[in-house]
Write an enzyme that holds these catalytic residues in place. Structure first.
Site, mmCIF file in Angstrom:
data_model
loop_
_atom_site.group_PDB
_atom_site.id
_atom_site.type_symbol
_atom_site.label_atom_id
_atom_site.label_comp_id
_atom_site.label_asym_id
_atom_site.label_seq_id
_atom_site.Cartn_x
_atom_site.Cartn_y
_atom_site.Cartn_z
ATOM 1 N N HIS A 1 -6.458 -0.971 -6.793
ATOM 2 C CA HIS A 1 -5.834 -2.204 -6.312
ATOM 3 C C HIS A 1 -5.211 -2.070 -4.913
ATOM 4 C CE1 HIS A 1 -1.566 -1.568 -8.289
ATOM 5 N NE2 HIS A 1 -2.006 -0.465 -7.742
ATOM 6 N N GLU A 2 -4.849 -3.206 -4.359
ATOM 7 C CA GLU A 2 -4.308 -3.278 -2.983
ATOM 8 C C GLU A 2 -5.270 -2.695 -1.955
ATOM 9 O OE1 GLU A 2 -1.888 -5.093 -2.639
ATOM 10 O OE2 GLU A 2 -0.930 -5.060 -4.602
ATOM 11 N N GLY A 3 -6.540 -2.963 -2.132
ATOM 12 C CA GLY A 3 -7.536 -2.418 -1.213
ATOM 13 C C GLY A 3 -8.069 -1.121 -1.777
ATOM 14 N N ARG B 1 0.824 -1.212 0.000
ATOM 15 C CA ARG B 1 0.000 0.000 0.000
ATOM 16 C C ARG B 1 0.859 1.263 0.000
ATOM 17 N NH1 ARG B 1 -5.124 -2.181 3.768
ATOM 18 N NH2 ARG B 1 -5.931 -3.442 2.052
#
Lengths: 596, 596
Positions: free
Chosen positions: B441-443, B298
């Site tokens: 992406h990545e949450g 993140r």
């Protein structure tokens, strides 16, 4: 029917409840027309938009226009769509009956066009450009020019373009270099290169009519030396049919981020000294004529941007209802069923932003169209003048603020679809890419901000601003009883903006244009936000009163809750921008050149 | 050197003046290292980024990964770039010397990586994913696993992926269905389909190591039943070399809006019951291990987004200096020479937004990297804990708020280039498209907002928030003398945000998570804005004091004026968001489901 397109109930609501189309039908120009006819036209638009425009939305992006053996090749579906549009009479729908038109209100025509914009804006650009070029000839051309070009453009036999920009002169039309040398027969020899000409070459019609800005030899420098010419791809023969080539050459295609179905060209005129143009109107008045067309185009750009927001909204709304993902906050049981995305608060926030922009732009764009009708056809001169003044104010706001907002809306659509939204299997990423053009073309948004603050608000000693303020006052008085909070908030914001306007105009008097216009973007941000709040309050008032059958509880609640959403989360930003403008003083608004 | 890449003076400024890298070098872990070594590493990164990453930026977008005869085919320049990266030792730069690494601070490594992110983020994704996977094995793998995989991943012989999402489970990892059945030899039979696996298949290395989440048969439902597995594309033979295929099948490629050089795959594991995985660590702790990797990822996403903002900034700055267009407001003489775009106030506004986001993200991302170093290597436990707490707070903000801001920056870059910016002849439209992935992406960013408000601010009774607040206090006290206005504004904003945080936590206690978390986006908007102001005040303080040779007047002025720009135009938005959150009460933040 496809979920992508505009909600027909929303169109009907705008016409009947917000715009009071019945009162427009009382104008002599529209005498004898029937509300049911309008519905039939709108239904036809929706059908053609679905079957002949939406059908190749992805394809004309994937298979963008190509140059093969010197010709521009488009996916055949584009020509089919354009033909269906012309065959159904949409290009002439607003024209006089004696010209073969339907003499419909521009308001109804724009409502119909909204379907095409939402379905496939790049295909719609071909007839829209042709309509704009035809309108220009109708407004400023000679009788002979109208006879030779107008009917053929309305029928789709000839197409039209706007040939303004040059490689070195995009925003700065003052620097156009294309020249026009008088010939003995009264025509002109055109010579120069044009850039960004949409629809500059293709094989769909028998001719392409370029509305071209050039400088007659010896004309003054700057915008006051520009004249407008009709420059056809093929010269017309004695019967008005396309004959000899007119030395108009395609120099190349621009490859764009989106909006790809609309071929965008680099054009050379008169490379071999054989390009002939006909002067339109008087010499050196070209830009003022062109502004006639550009103001309509700017309304169209704002509307188009909003209808792409509408398309993205409808796509992401359908997805948000269908896609099951996650559980409510606080739900600890992993075996509990997943809920649809729309059950998540933040997804509703992203839907509400989109609904606000999409339906807000539809409402504002159609209101502008009504003002266009009033400006031209209202029986009283005062009404015509008032409509003109309001358009002067709102046009740059619709073009600029709403096209910026429409991008935010499209980003929300992508975000709702998540990874899927980032793929080309779903339309939302293309919708964003198509829409990204709108803040750029027809006068970049910064130009609109300068136009609003530098010209429009001071127009006729503030008469335009006053005329628009009167519209706000009317809505305020209608809202006082049912929407007291919104009544107060909008009234205060408008008062605040009016004060800021005074301050900035005073600053201009004291310190000159450069200092006062520097924060023009912040000014139009505030202005646009207030316009947005106003158009939503107008809709909320109409929805709370309306009793027609198509206005169900969901529809009504949607309008009212979206209005409250706009007032809660968006309008306060206008008040903040006003405060920032007030405290700016005479200092530099932004870092200096030598700080980069 | 190409203008696109990060300004090396800015990197040096961050390391020396903002981050005080000298003090980091006092940690025993980095004993004996030399500041000049860091410069050499950074110089190498810049050279490779320019020659081997930037060189194919447009090509790997145009010629996106394709499936041919069952294999993924990439433009060969991608493999060349990745190889140069690994050959120069970047993948192991932060690892122990005994593992063949350079034992460099993560701070320095991240500064080097910034060049690769700005040059070609899609190519950089391959080694970055491999590094993340290797870090995960290093942190949680067994000794045998480390011996078998780690060295080969560092060298670029093996690649790595994160295999989490499934077609029906993107944001909701709780619903992962891939199963792991224990086999007699202690390994597991893996069966299931994964979606969005970046780098899931290609032919660059000898093997691909999937770090995969699956549910061991009989494990609890939800996230507490997920375990982490190493699933190689080819099983390792006795010597650790790739041997038999491991029943890992490519089911398809996703075709994306941007970031196209990174192949994105749909993967099937164990279709023929022949896919073997090795458990990492303990059963059912997979997600907590994965979060180790995801938190770093993140930070990487936020940094990557910011470095794309940096790239767009540098591209549009060069254009704005070169392109002559228009004249100053008030200049009436059309024969006066045109001025460069940067001479227009609104262009400087758009450059300032970009500079603020680009250099602000660089400063914040490298500060996070320093905290990663402190968390792992600081001699005192209290310092390690404090760094950990600060990262807990800032990670979701960097990932989410800064990736949203980076899109705004990239839109400004396109707008400055106008029509040219909308064409594929210039990089800015691709930079935007590449960057559009980062908020997803990545949450997804909404998840980050929930993470911040729903978990992080209340962590350890508010200890994390306090630790971060202490950082702000330090900057405030350093700024009091030279930046009194900014000192007051930031202090007030932070106090206000702290009060709002209390209000929202109380609302959670009174009304539950759903009510309190609904406006999480507005909360992180305010938070991010304050972080932005703080990181710029920190830079302005450092710039006004710094005396090193590379800090010329333009550099210093740029930092200070951009700080003032952020405080004038951006920070007040945080104060507005706080006011909106305070007045929200317990009502619905957004329209209800049945209002759409």
């Amino acid at each position: 029917m496809n979920d992508r397109l505009i909600d027909p109930a929303d169109i009907a609501f705008q016409l009947d409840e917000v715009l009071d189309i019945d009162s427009l039908m009382l104008f002599p120009r529209f005498a004898g027309q029937d509300r049911a006819d309008y519905d039939a036209i709108l239904g036809t638009a929706r059908t053609i938009a679905t079957e002949k425009f939406l059908n190749h939305y992805a394809k004309s992006d994937r298979e963008e226009p190509q140059l093969r053996d010197g010709s521009v090749v488009l996916p055949p579906e584009i020509a089919e769509g354009v033909k269906a549009f012309h065959d159904a009479g949409f290009a002439g729908a607003h024209h006089d009956e004696e010209l073969g038109g339907l003499q419909l209100p521009w308001t109804v025509v724009q409502a119909a066009f909204a379907y095409f914009q939402a379905a496939n804006i790049a295909t719609a650009a071909y007839p829209f450009l042709t309509i704009a070029a035809a309108n220009l000839i109708e407004a400023h051309g000679s009788k002979a020019q109208k006879e030779r070009y107008l009917g053929r453009m309305i029928s789709g036999d000839f197409f039209g373009t706007m040939a303004l920009s040059e490689p070195h002169a995009g925003s700065s039309l003052s620097d156009i270099r294309t020249t026009a040398r008088p010939r003995e027969d009264g025509t002109y020899a055109i010579k120069g290169g044009k850039m960004w000409t949409s629809g500059g070459e293709h094989e769909m019609g028998r001719n392409i009519v370029h509305m071209l800005l050039a400088r007659i030899e010896g004309a003054p420098a700057g915008i006051k030396g520009l004249s407008l010419f009709i420059v056809p791809r093929y010269r017309l023969d004695a019967d008005g049919n396309p004959g000899e080539p007119n030395d108009v050459a395609l120099a190349g295609l621009n490859h764009k981020m989106g909006y790809r179905g609309t071929v965008n060209t680099v054009m050379n005129f008169g490379d071999n000294d054989g390009c002939i143009g006909e002067l339109v109107g008087e010499p050196n008045k070209g830009l003022s004529y062109m502004f006639h067309m550009m103001n309509e185009a700017r309304i169209g750009v704002g509307m188009g941007a909003g209808m792409l927001a509408y398309a993205g909204y409808r796509e992401s709304l359908a997805y948000a209802r269908e896609r099951q993902q996650g559980r409510p906050p606080g739900e600890k049981d992993p075996a509990a069923p997943q809920i649809p995305l729309i059950g998540h608060a933040d997804v509703r926030r992203m839907l509400a932003i989109q609904k606000a922009v999409a339906e807000g732009t539809l409402a504002l764009g159609l209101l502008c169209a009504r003002w266009v009708d009033e400006r031209q056809w209202a029986p009283e001169k005062s009404a015509r003048n008032e409509a003109h003044l309001k358009l002067e104010i709102v046009t740059p706001v619709l073009k600029s603020w709403f096209s910026d907002a429409a991008l935010r809306a499209n980003e929300a659509a992508i975000q709702i679809l998540g990874g899927y939204g980032y793929t080309r299997d779903f339309a939302v990423e293309q919708i964003y890419r198509d829409n990204r053009l709108n803040p750029i073309h027809e006068g970049a948004n910064a130009i609109q901000a300068l136009d609003l603050l530098g010209r429009k608000v001071a127009l006729q000693d503030g008469a335009a601003l006053k005329a628009f303020g009167w519209e706000i006052s009317k809505t305020l008085s209608e809202s006082r009883k049912d929407f007291p909070d919104e009544y107060h908030a909008l009234g205060q914001a408008w008062t605040r903006l009016s004060a800021v306007t005074e301050t900035l105009l005073q600053r201009q008097a004291d310190h000159g244009a450069a200092a006062s216009l520097a924060p023009a973007q912040s000014y139009i941000d505030a202005f646009g936000n207030i316009v947005m709040a106003w158009i939503w309050l107008k809709q909320a008032v109409a929805a709370s009163k309306a009793g027609r059958a198509y206005i169900g509880e969901t529809f009504r609640k949607g309008k009212i809750e979206t209005c409250r959403f706009v007032f809660r989360w968006e309008l306060p930003k206008a008040v903040l921008a006003c405060a920032q403008l007030e405290t700016l003083g005479d200092g530099e608004a932004y870092p200096a050149e030598d700080a980069f």
